[in-house]
Design an enzyme around this catalytic site. Structure first.
Site, PDB file in Angstrom:
ATOM      1  N   HIS A 165      87.098 -38.329 -63.753  1.00 26.37           N
ATOM      2  CA  HIS A 165      85.896 -38.707 -64.517  1.00 26.37           C
ATOM      3  C   HIS A 165      85.361 -40.058 -64.062  1.00 26.37           C
ATOM      4  CE1 HIS A 165      89.116 -40.510 -67.160  1.00 26.37           C
ATOM      5  NE2 HIS A 165      88.251 -41.509 -67.216  1.00 26.37           N
ATOM      6  N   HIS A 198      84.275 -47.485 -64.966  1.00 24.98           N
ATOM      7  CA  HIS A 198      85.458 -47.240 -64.129  1.00 24.98           C
ATOM      8  C   HIS A 198      85.373 -45.860 -63.491  1.00 24.98           C
ATOM      9  CE1 HIS A 198      86.725 -45.585 -68.091  1.00 24.98           C
ATOM     10  NE2 HIS A 198      87.415 -44.713 -67.375  1.00 24.98           N
ATOM     11  N   GLU A 211      90.961 -46.206 -62.637  1.00 22.82           N
ATOM     12  CA  GLU A 211      91.946 -45.575 -63.518  1.00 22.82           C
ATOM     13  C   GLU A 211      92.658 -44.488 -62.741  1.00 22.82           C
ATOM     14  OE1 GLU A 211      90.253 -43.965 -67.119  1.00 22.82           O
ATOM     15  OE2 GLU A 211      92.048 -42.823 -67.589  1.00 22.82           O
TER      16      GLU A 211
HETATM   17  C1  LIG Z   1      91.075 -43.908 -73.697  1.00 19.50           C
HETATM   18  C2  LIG Z   1      91.460 -44.173 -72.299  1.00 19.50           C
HETATM   19  C3  LIG Z   1      90.291 -43.773 -71.469  1.00 19.50           C
HETATM   20  C4  LIG Z   1      90.800 -42.733 -70.480  1.00 19.50           C
HETATM   21  O1  LIG Z   1      90.114 -42.468 -69.477  1.00 19.50           O
HETATM   22  O2  LIG Z   1      91.869 -42.157 -70.743  1.00 19.50           O
HETATM   23  C5  LIG Z   1      89.666 -44.955 -70.795  1.00 19.50           C
HETATM   24  O3  LIG Z   1      89.235 -44.947 -69.678  1.00 19.50           O
HETATM   25  S1  LIG Z   1      89.571 -46.374 -71.774  1.00 19.50           S
HETATM   26  C6  LIG Z   1      88.662 -47.559 -70.761  1.00 19.50           C
HETATM   27  C7  LIG Z   1      88.756 -48.918 -71.385  1.00 19.50           C
HETATM   28  N1  LIG Z   1      90.034 -49.534 -71.066  1.00 19.50           N
HETATM   29  C8  LIG Z   1      90.133 -50.357 -70.010  1.00 19.50           C
HETATM   30  O4  LIG Z   1      89.184 -50.629 -69.303  1.00 19.50           O
HETATM   31  C9  LIG Z   1      91.507 -50.945 -69.773  1.00 19.50           C
HETATM   32  C10 LIG Z   1      91.557 -51.684 -68.433  1.00 19.50           C
HETATM   33  N2  LIG Z   1      90.583 -52.781 -68.419  1.00 19.50           N
HETATM   34  C11 LIG Z   1      90.981 -54.085 -68.559  1.00 19.50           C
HETATM   35  O5  LIG Z   1      92.159 -54.406 -68.675  1.00 19.50           O
HETATM   36  C12 LIG Z   1      89.874 -55.139 -68.545  1.00 19.50           C
HETATM   37  O6  LIG Z   1      88.637 -54.498 -68.748  1.00 19.50           O
HETATM   38  C13 LIG Z   1      89.785 -55.915 -67.199  1.00 19.50           C
HETATM   39  C14 LIG Z   1      91.069 -56.719 -66.983  1.00 19.50           C
HETATM   40  C15 LIG Z   1      89.532 -54.988 -66.042  1.00 19.50           C
HETATM   41  C16 LIG Z   1      88.601 -56.882 -67.288  1.00 19.50           C
HETATM   42  O7  LIG Z   1      88.815 -57.705 -68.414  1.00 19.50           O
HETATM   43  P1  LIG Z   1      87.542 -58.403 -69.122  1.00 19.50           P
HETATM   44  O8  LIG Z   1      86.560 -57.354 -69.505  1.00 19.50           O
HETATM   45  O9  LIG Z   1      88.080 -59.293 -70.181  1.00 19.50           O
HETATM   46  O10 LIG Z   1      86.777 -59.232 -68.053  1.00 19.50           O
HETATM   47  P2  LIG Z   1      87.322 -60.426 -67.142  1.00 19.50           P
HETATM   48  O11 LIG Z   1      86.398 -61.564 -67.279  1.00 19.50           O
HETATM   49  O12 LIG Z   1      88.795 -60.657 -67.291  1.00 19.50           O
HETATM   50  O13 LIG Z   1      87.067 -59.751 -65.702  1.00 19.50           O
HETATM   51  C17 LIG Z   1      87.740 -60.212 -64.561  1.00 19.50           C
HETATM   52  C18 LIG Z   1      86.851 -59.834 -63.409  1.00 19.50           C
HETATM   53  O14 LIG Z   1      86.718 -58.395 -63.352  1.00 19.50           O
HETATM   54  C19 LIG Z   1      85.336 -58.042 -63.446  1.00 19.50           C
HETATM   55  N3  LIG Z   1      85.259 -56.832 -64.250  1.00 19.50           N
HETATM   56  C20 LIG Z   1      85.503 -56.719 -65.567  1.00 19.50           C
HETATM   57  N4  LIG Z   1      85.339 -55.434 -65.968  1.00 19.50           N
HETATM   58  C21 LIG Z   1      84.951 -54.747 -64.867  1.00 19.50           C
HETATM   59  C22 LIG Z   1      84.595 -53.392 -64.606  1.00 19.50           C
HETATM   60  N5  LIG Z   1      84.620 -52.471 -65.599  1.00 19.50           N
HETATM   61  N6  LIG Z   1      84.248 -53.029 -63.354  1.00 19.50           N
HETATM   62  C23 LIG Z   1      84.223 -53.945 -62.360  1.00 19.50           C
HETATM   63  N7  LIG Z   1      84.536 -55.276 -62.505  1.00 19.50           N
HETATM   64  C24 LIG Z   1      84.890 -55.646 -63.763  1.00 19.50           C
HETATM   65  C25 LIG Z   1      84.640 -59.215 -64.113  1.00 19.50           C
HETATM   66  O15 LIG Z   1      83.291 -59.236 -63.720  1.00 19.50           O
HETATM   67  C26 LIG Z   1      85.426 -60.378 -63.545  1.00 19.50           C
HETATM   68  O16 LIG Z   1      84.969 -60.581 -62.246  1.00 19.50           O
HETATM   69  P3  LIG Z   1      84.982 -62.078 -61.633  1.00 19.50           P
HETATM   70  O17 LIG Z   1      84.273 -61.962 -60.330  1.00 19.50           O
HETATM   71  O18 LIG Z   1      86.447 -62.428 -61.533  1.00 19.50           O
HETATM   72  O19 LIG Z   1      84.246 -62.922 -62.669  1.00 19.50           O
HETATM   73 CO   LIG Z   2      88.729 -43.317 -68.349  1.00 18.22          CO
END
Ligand SMILES: CC[C@H](C(=O)O)C(=O)SCCNC(=O)CCNC(=O)[C@H](O)C(C)(C)COP(=O)(O)OP(=O)(O)OC[C@H]1O[C@@H](n2cnc3c(N)ncnc32)[C@H](O)[C@@H]1OP(=O)(O)O
Ligand SMILES: [Co+2]
Length: 145
Positions: free
Chosen positions: A8, A87, A136
């Site tokens: 997905h 993602h 993911e």
């Molecule tokens: C129910 C589950 C379901 C499934 O499929 O089964 C799901 O998919 S649930 C989806 C939601 N859960 C998650 O996303 C869990 C994993 N994600 C995380 O742990 C955080 O989102 C993380 C660590 C990726 C980012 O944390 P945060 O949003 O607090 O932002 P930061 O400032 O720490 O980000 C650091 C850095 O990453 C860039 N960033 C953040 N989110 C994304 C993204 N979605 N895609 C691409 N880049 C992302 C952010 O811009 C920062 O970049 P930098 O250049 O370092 O400033």
């Molecule tokens: Co997902």
């Protein structure tokens, strides 16, 4: 690593209800599941099926809306108030073997495998280690191999 099926594409949205209208009326989606909450993951989830070849074997859009208190998607929506591509999720046959492979390549695996929206174990790999794409990894549901 052996590239597996794209299970997905995660799309964050401030409102799943509004996104359903968009995918139905603008994109012509015909199979949209009933939204459901995943409190342990802090999200409301809704799958929109996309047709594949001959109408089968497509992938899905996974609409995700933060539940109250969710930090990770709320942070994304602060940066992207309209929502957006959040993602990509690929399938693997063995989640633990995949986790070990990503770690061996020096990629940051975020947390331990936990049950995702399809009922099988998932983990995420940090976007900064994946060309900017939050990735993911999901174990293929049994019987789908
Ligand atoms: C129910 C589950 C379901 C499934 O499929 O089964 C799901 O998919 S649930 C989806 C939601 N859960 C998650 O996303 C869990 C994993 N994600 C995380 O742990 C955080 O989102 C993380 C660590 C990726 C980012 O944390 P945060 O949003 O607090 O932002 P930061 O400032 O720490 O980000 C650091 C850095 O990453 C860039 N960033 C953040 N989110 C994304 C993204 N979605 N895609 C691409 N880049 C992302 C952010 O811009 C920062 O970049 P930098 O250049 O370092 O400033
Ligand atoms: Co997902």
């Amino acid at each position: 690593m052996k590239l597996g099926r794209l299970n997905h594409i995660g799309v964050a949205t401030p409102s799943i209800a509004d996104s359903i209208v968009f995918y139905r009326d603008v994109m012509g989606a015909t199979t949209i599941c009933e939204p459901f909450d995943m409190p342990d993951q802090g999200v409301k989830v809704c799958f929109v099926d996309t047709p594949g070849d001959g109408g089968t074997n497509g992938t899905q859009i996974e609409l995700i809306e933060p539940l109250p208190g969710n930090a990770s998607i709320a942070g994304f929506l602060e940066r992207n108030p309209q929502g957006g591509q959040h993602h990509m999720c690929y399938e693997v046959p063995d989640i633990h073997a995949a986790k070990a492979e990503f770690e061996a390549m020096g990629k940051r695996v975020l947390g331990e495998p936990r049950i995702g929206a399809h009922g099988t174990p998932i983990f995420f790999v940090h976007p900064r280690d994946m060309g900017g794409v939050l990735t993911e990894i999901m174990e293929t549901p049994k019987g789908d191999h």
